[in-house]
Design an enzyme around this catalytic site. Structure first.
Site, short mmCIF file in Angstrom:
data_model
loop_
_atom_site.label_atom_id
_atom_site.label_comp_id
_atom_site.label_asym_id
_atom_site.label_seq_id
_atom_site.Cartn_x
_atom_site.Cartn_y
_atom_site.Cartn_z
N MET A 27 0.50 24.45 64.16
CA MET A 27 0.45 23.62 65.37
C MET A 27 1.87 23.47 65.92
O MET A 27 2.15 22.53 66.68
CB MET A 27 -0.16 22.25 65.07
CG MET A 27 -1.62 22.37 64.62
SD MET A 27 -2.62 20.91 64.94
CE MET A 27 -1.73 19.69 64.01
N HIS A 31 8.80 24.01 60.66
CA HIS A 31 9.80 23.58 59.67
C HIS A 31 9.76 24.55 58.51
O HIS A 31 9.02 25.56 58.55
CB HIS A 31 9.53 22.14 59.23
CG HIS A 31 8.13 21.90 58.75
ND1 HIS A 31 7.63 22.48 57.61
CD2 HIS A 31 7.12 21.18 59.28
CE1 HIS A 31 6.38 22.10 57.44
NE2 HIS A 31 6.03 21.32 58.44
N HIS A 34 6.36 25.94 57.30
CA HIS A 34 5.77 27.03 58.10
C HIS A 34 6.53 28.33 57.88
O HIS A 34 5.94 29.41 57.82
CB HIS A 34 5.85 26.71 59.60
CG HIS A 34 5.13 25.46 60.00
ND1 HIS A 34 5.79 24.35 60.44
CD2 HIS A 34 3.81 25.18 60.05
CE1 HIS A 34 4.91 23.41 60.75
NE2 HIS A 34 3.70 23.88 60.51
N ASP A 147 -1.60 20.73 52.62
CA ASP A 147 -2.90 20.24 53.09
C ASP A 147 -3.95 20.84 52.17
O ASP A 147 -4.67 21.77 52.54
CB ASP A 147 -3.12 20.65 54.54
CG ASP A 147 -2.09 20.01 55.46
OD1 ASP A 147 -2.08 18.78 55.56
OD2 ASP A 147 -1.29 20.75 56.05
O1 PAF Z 1 -2.38 22.90 59.25
C1 PAF Z 1 -2.30 23.00 60.49
O2 PAF Z 1 -1.22 23.07 61.07
C2 PAF Z 1 -3.59 22.97 61.31
O3 PAF Z 1 -4.53 22.14 60.74
C3 PAF Z 1 -4.15 24.38 61.57
C4 PAF Z 1 -4.56 25.05 60.27
C5 PAF Z 1 -3.12 25.23 62.29
C6 PAF Z 1 -5.39 24.27 62.46
O4 PAF Z 1 -5.10 23.66 63.67
#
Ligand code: PAF
Length: 280
Positions: A27, A31, A34, A147
């Site tokens: 999204m 950082h 990612h 997550d």
């Molecule tokens: O983890 C995230 O950033 C979001 O939940 C994702 C997997 C990109 C879905 O919008």
């Protein structure tokens, strides 16, 4: 790096692209967490696609969709430096065309924990992730363990709809003091930033007690709650010890387990988790 905003342009960019194609869904507000996903994808795939899409349907009505950080220029530079080949940045109408009425629900795994505290959240996640999978048709897709429940939901989703797709779980990236990297950390005041380490301390405390022989899940949960509730103003959503595969609560840690915590500091909601290793 090629940047595209429509599914049609994404498919054109990927037609004939060397495989395997790896997808890193994000999204934005990128950082180190990612970037570790992008690095892993870069190491394992011939073509790396990153999506940046702040998905409205996974936010509740009183959540932070409007104020969610969107530093697109900076994200673009970070994606380029991470070796992303194709950056997919669709507008909302591309992913949810007018009249959009189809939803994906992963039952069971979505029900508890985040599912209970954020009704509709996993329906939004599963729906957008399936749309991204169908748009990019990747061979591999990269998700952070930060997550953890989302990861399990996505693994189920992929197994149900796209069995050839490999979901690659990537370890949580932490600050030196243990705080899990998250795009929402920027909302924390300096005082909350210090207090936020309680989540990781609570998780570690559970792991230490387990290593010392405490296998009762309720006892480990109580120990985590004590660490968290010692922080003034912290509001605890849950501190749970669960089966790592089903996410169902455990009584005794006698199989691969995960400690999960979620709490609010002011109006910032934080989650974290840790794999629990019982002594051999
Ligand atoms: O983890 C995230 O950033 C979001 O939940 C994702 C997997 C990109 C879905 O919008």
């Amino acid at each position: 790096m090629q940047e595209v905003t429509t599914i049609r342009a994404l498919r054109a960019a990927l037609a004939g692209a060397p495989r395997p194609v790896g997808l890193v869904p994000t999204m934005g507000a990128l950082h180190a967490g990612h970037l570790s996903l992008a690095e892993r994808a870069r190491a394992e795939c011939a073509t790396v696609v990153m999506s940046i899409f702040v998905n409205p349907t996974q936010f509740g009505p009183h959540e932070d969709y409007a104020r969610y950080p969107r530093p697109i220029e900076h994200d673009r530079e970070l994606a380029r430096a991470a070796g992303v080949d194709v950056l997919f940045v669709p507008p909302v109408e591309e992913m949810y065309p007018p009249g959009a009425a189809s939803w994906v629900e992963v039952t069971g795994l979505s029900a508890r924990w985040e599912g209970e505290h954020r009704p509709g959240h996993f329906r939004g996640v599963a729906t957008i992730v399936l749309k991204l999978f169908l748009a990019a048709l990747p061979d591999r897709a990269y998700f952070g363990e930060k997550d953890y429940q989302q990861l399990r939901v996505v693994e189920r989703l992929a197994a149900d709809f796209l069995p050839g797709l490999v979901i690659v779980p990537c370890p949580t990236v932490r600050e030196p003091d243990g705080l899990a990297r998250s795009s929402r950390n920027v909302y924390l005041t300096p005082e909350q930033r210090e207090q936020a380490t309680a989540l990781y301390r609570a998780l570690w405390h559970a792991q230490e007690l387990l290593a010392a022989g405490e296998r009762s899940a309720p006892a480990l949960e109580a120990a985590m709650r004590r660490v968290l509730l010692a922080v003034p103003g912290l509001r605890l959503d849950y501190a749970a010890v669960v089966d790592a595969a089903t996410l169902e609560p455990l009584r005794v840690v006698d199989r691969p387990a995960r400690a999960l915590v979620a709490a609010r500091l002011g109006d910032v909601r934080l989650i974290d988790n840790l794999a629990l290793q019982p002594p051999a």
